[in-house]
Motif scaffolding. Structure first.
Motif, PDB file in Angstrom:
ATOM      1  N   LEU A 116       0.741  -1.232  -0.130  1.00 42.43           N
ATOM      2  CA  LEU A 116       0.115  -0.085   0.019  1.00 42.43           C
ATOM      3  C   LEU A 116       0.758   1.078   0.066  1.00 42.43           C
ATOM      4  N   ASP A 117       2.243   1.300  -0.015  1.00 41.43           N
ATOM      5  CA  ASP A 117       2.894   2.366  -0.406  1.00 41.43           C
ATOM      6  C   ASP A 117       2.899   2.874  -1.644  1.00 41.43           C
ATOM      7  N   LEU A 118       2.070   2.126  -2.299  1.00 46.57           N
ATOM      8  CA  LEU A 118       1.935   2.702  -3.838  1.00 46.57           C
ATOM      9  C   LEU A 118       0.625   3.418  -3.894  1.00 46.57           C
ATOM     10  N   THR A 119      -0.088   3.585  -2.915  1.00 46.97           N
ATOM     11  CA  THR A 119      -1.302   4.331  -2.665  1.00 46.97           C
ATOM     12  C   THR A 119      -1.464   5.244  -1.821  1.00 46.97           C
ATOM     13  N   ASP A 120      -2.477   6.194  -1.597  1.00 46.48           N
ATOM     14  CA  ASP A 120      -2.265   7.242  -0.457  1.00 46.48           C
ATOM     15  C   ASP A 120      -2.622   6.532   0.750  1.00 46.48           C
ATOM     16  N   HIS A 121      -2.967   5.301   1.015  1.00 47.22           N
ATOM     17  CA  HIS A 121      -3.280   4.758   2.463  1.00 47.22           C
ATOM     18  C   HIS A 121      -1.742   4.483   3.118  1.00 47.22           C
ATOM     19  N   GLN A 122      -0.953   4.194   2.454  1.00 49.96           N
ATOM     20  CA  GLN A 122       0.464   3.773   3.061  1.00 49.96           C
ATOM     21  C   GLN A 122       0.184   3.185   4.387  1.00 49.96           C
ATOM     22  N   LYS A 123      -0.271   2.182   4.405  1.00 48.45           N
ATOM     23  CA  LYS A 123      -0.481   1.265   5.657  1.00 48.45           C
ATOM     24  C   LYS A 123      -0.140  -0.091   5.178  1.00 48.45           C
ATOM     25  N   ASP A 124      -0.538  -0.935   6.396  1.00 46.50           N
ATOM     26  CA  ASP A 124      -0.522  -2.502   6.109  1.00 46.50           C
ATOM     27  C   ASP A 124      -1.859  -2.857   5.648  1.00 46.50           C
ATOM     28  N   VAL A 125      -1.894  -4.172   4.637  1.00 52.76           N
ATOM     29  CA  VAL A 125      -3.328  -4.535   4.421  1.00 52.76           C
ATOM     30  C   VAL A 125      -3.568  -5.478   5.532  1.00 52.76           C
ATOM     31  N   PRO A 126      -4.756  -5.298   6.160  1.00 55.91           N
ATOM     32  CA  PRO A 126      -5.253  -6.017   7.333  1.00 55.91           C
ATOM     33  C   PRO A 126      -5.570  -7.478   6.991  1.00 55.91           C
ATOM     34  N   ASP A 127      -5.023  -8.201   7.628  1.00 53.35           N
ATOM     35  CA  ASP A 127      -5.140  -9.851   7.527  1.00 53.35           C
ATOM     36  C   ASP A 127      -6.548 -10.472   7.740  1.00 53.35           C
ATOM     37  N   PRO A 128      -7.218 -10.541   6.814  1.00 55.44           N
ATOM     38  CA  PRO A 128      -8.664 -11.084   7.247  1.00 55.44           C
ATOM     39  C   PRO A 128      -8.557 -12.454   7.942  1.00 55.44           C
ATOM     40  N   TYR A 129      -7.434 -13.191   7.730  1.00 57.42           N
ATOM     41  CA  TYR A 129      -7.433 -14.437   8.599  1.00 57.42           C
ATOM     42  C   TYR A 129      -8.020 -13.984  10.094  1.00 57.42           C
ATOM     43  N   TYR A 130      -7.524 -12.924  10.459  1.00 55.39           N
ATOM     44  CA  TYR A 130      -7.617 -12.418  11.846  1.00 55.39           C
ATOM     45  C   TYR A 130      -8.876 -11.410  11.935  1.00 55.39           C
ATOM     46  N   THR A 131      -9.203 -10.528  11.255  1.00 57.21           N
ATOM     47  CA  THR A 131     -10.279  -9.505  10.899  1.00 57.21           C
ATOM     48  C   THR A 131     -11.567 -10.139  10.703  1.00 57.21           C
ATOM     49  N   GLY A 132     -11.446 -11.154   9.626  1.00 54.80           N
ATOM     50  CA  GLY A 132     -12.602 -11.597   8.961  1.00 54.80           C
ATOM     51  C   GLY A 132     -13.474 -10.770   8.151  1.00 54.80           C
ATOM     52  N   ASN A 133     -12.583  -9.640   7.672  1.00 52.90           N
ATOM     53  CA  ASN A 133     -13.051  -8.660   6.816  1.00 52.90           C
ATOM     54  C   ASN A 133     -12.590  -8.760   5.269  1.00 52.90           C
ATOM     55  N   PHE A 134     -12.862  -9.716   4.693  1.00 54.48           N
ATOM     56  CA  PHE A 134     -12.500 -10.165   3.394  1.00 54.48           C
ATOM     57  C   PHE A 134     -12.596  -8.933   2.247  1.00 54.48           C
ATOM     58  N   GLN A 135     -13.996  -8.250   2.585  1.00 53.79           N
ATOM     59  CA  GLN A 135     -14.088  -7.028   1.682  1.00 53.79           C
ATOM     60  C   GLN A 135     -13.109  -5.956   1.870  1.00 53.79           C
ATOM     61  N   GLU A 136     -12.808  -5.449   2.851  1.00 59.48           N
ATOM     62  CA  GLU A 136     -11.801  -4.715   3.263  1.00 59.48           C
ATOM     63  C   GLU A 136     -10.484  -4.874   2.461  1.00 59.48           C
ATOM     64  N   THR A 137     -10.162  -6.197   2.719  1.00 58.84           N
ATOM     65  CA  THR A 137      -8.894  -6.628   2.129  1.00 58.84           C
ATOM     66  C   THR A 137      -8.903  -6.514   0.592  1.00 58.84           C
ATOM     67  N   TYR A 138     -10.051  -7.076   0.065  1.00 58.32           N
ATOM     68  CA  TYR A 138     -10.408  -7.015  -1.477  1.00 58.32           C
ATOM     69  C   TYR A 138     -10.223  -5.460  -1.784  1.00 58.32           C
ATOM     70  N   ASP A 139     -10.835  -4.645  -1.233  1.00 61.00           N
ATOM     71  CA  ASP A 139     -10.865  -3.137  -1.717  1.00 61.00           C
ATOM     72  C   ASP A 139      -9.548  -2.776  -1.626  1.00 61.00           C
ATOM     73  N   LEU A 140      -8.678  -3.026  -0.765  1.00 54.47           N
ATOM     74  CA  LEU A 140      -7.378  -2.360  -0.664  1.00 54.47           C
ATOM     75  C   LEU A 140      -6.593  -2.891  -1.802  1.00 54.47           C
ATOM     76  N   VAL A 141      -6.616  -4.353  -1.860  1.00 50.27           N
ATOM     77  CA  VAL A 141      -5.850  -5.106  -2.890  1.00 50.27           C
ATOM     78  C   VAL A 141      -6.149  -4.727  -4.241  1.00 50.27           C
ATOM     79  N   LEU A 142      -7.487  -4.335  -4.512  1.00 49.93           N
ATOM     80  CA  LEU A 142      -7.652  -3.791  -5.837  1.00 49.93           C
ATOM     81  C   LEU A 142      -7.238  -2.436  -6.127  1.00 49.93           C
ATOM     82  N   GLU A 143      -7.171  -1.749  -5.159  1.00 45.82           N
ATOM     83  CA  GLU A 143      -6.798  -0.177  -5.480  1.00 45.82           C
ATOM     84  C   GLU A 143      -5.084  -0.352  -5.530  1.00 45.82           C
ATOM     85  N   GLY A 144      -4.431  -1.453  -4.692  1.00 49.34           N
ATOM     86  CA  GLY A 144      -3.197  -1.489  -4.647  1.00 49.34           C
ATOM     87  C   GLY A 144      -2.429  -2.382  -6.064  1.00 49.34           C
ATOM     88  N   CYS A 145      -3.393  -3.026  -6.675  1.00 50.75           N
ATOM     89  CA  CYS A 145      -2.921  -3.688  -7.928  1.00 50.75           C
ATOM     90  C   CYS A 145      -3.378  -2.796  -9.003  1.00 50.75           C
TER      91      CYS A 145
END
Length: 154
Positions: A112-141
């Protein structure tokens, strides 16, 4: 051939999601003959396993395939094979740099250093939030693909 490797802790949630999304974007831009995408883990916990059910379900919602994907561990040889080695969080970056033995290489960076977020991608294994991860992954990709196209004059 430009080679991209996404890395997370277990290679069942974030990095395979990024691999699948990036492959999908690369195919849609007709660049599969120029860009190779893979993913790996810093741990050995899930070697040979398919992506997490939550990752598979989320990608299925967007008609993105995970067919044939299975967990593997990062190897020292990956450093020479890949042009871009992207860690999903700061802990992954530290582990990647240690595992490949090249702590200062610019080819290793946090996703995510390639985006305006500049943070870690949360691990949905622990958060359970696969949508948040998908949204960040899509933006990063999208950001990564633009970076690759600019740097490699595509």
């Amino acid at each position: 051939m430009i080679r991209v490797l996404f890395v997370c802790l277990g290679n069942i949630c974030r990095s395979p999601m990024a691999e699948a999304v990036m492959r999908d974007l690369v195919e849609k831009e007709h660049l599969s003959h120029r860009i190779e995408v893979d993913s790996a883990a810093t741990s050995s916990w899930h070697i040979g396993e398919p992506p997490h059910r939550g990752t598979q379900d989320k990608l299925k919602e967007y008609d993105i395939s995970t067919k044939g994907m299975q967990g593997r561990q990062l190897q020292k040889a990956d450093f020479n094979h890949f042009d871009y080695i992207i860690g999903m969080d700061e802990s992954n970056i530290r582990n990647i740099r240690t595992m490949v033995g090249n702590p200062d290489s610019p080819k290793i960076f946090r996703f995510l250093d390639l985006t305006d977020h500049q943070k870690d991608v949360p691990d949905p294994y622990y958060t359970g939030n696969f949508q948040e991860t998908y949204d960040l992954v899509l933006e990063g990709c999208h950001a990564l693909l633009e970076k690759i196209k600019i740097e490699n004059q595509m």
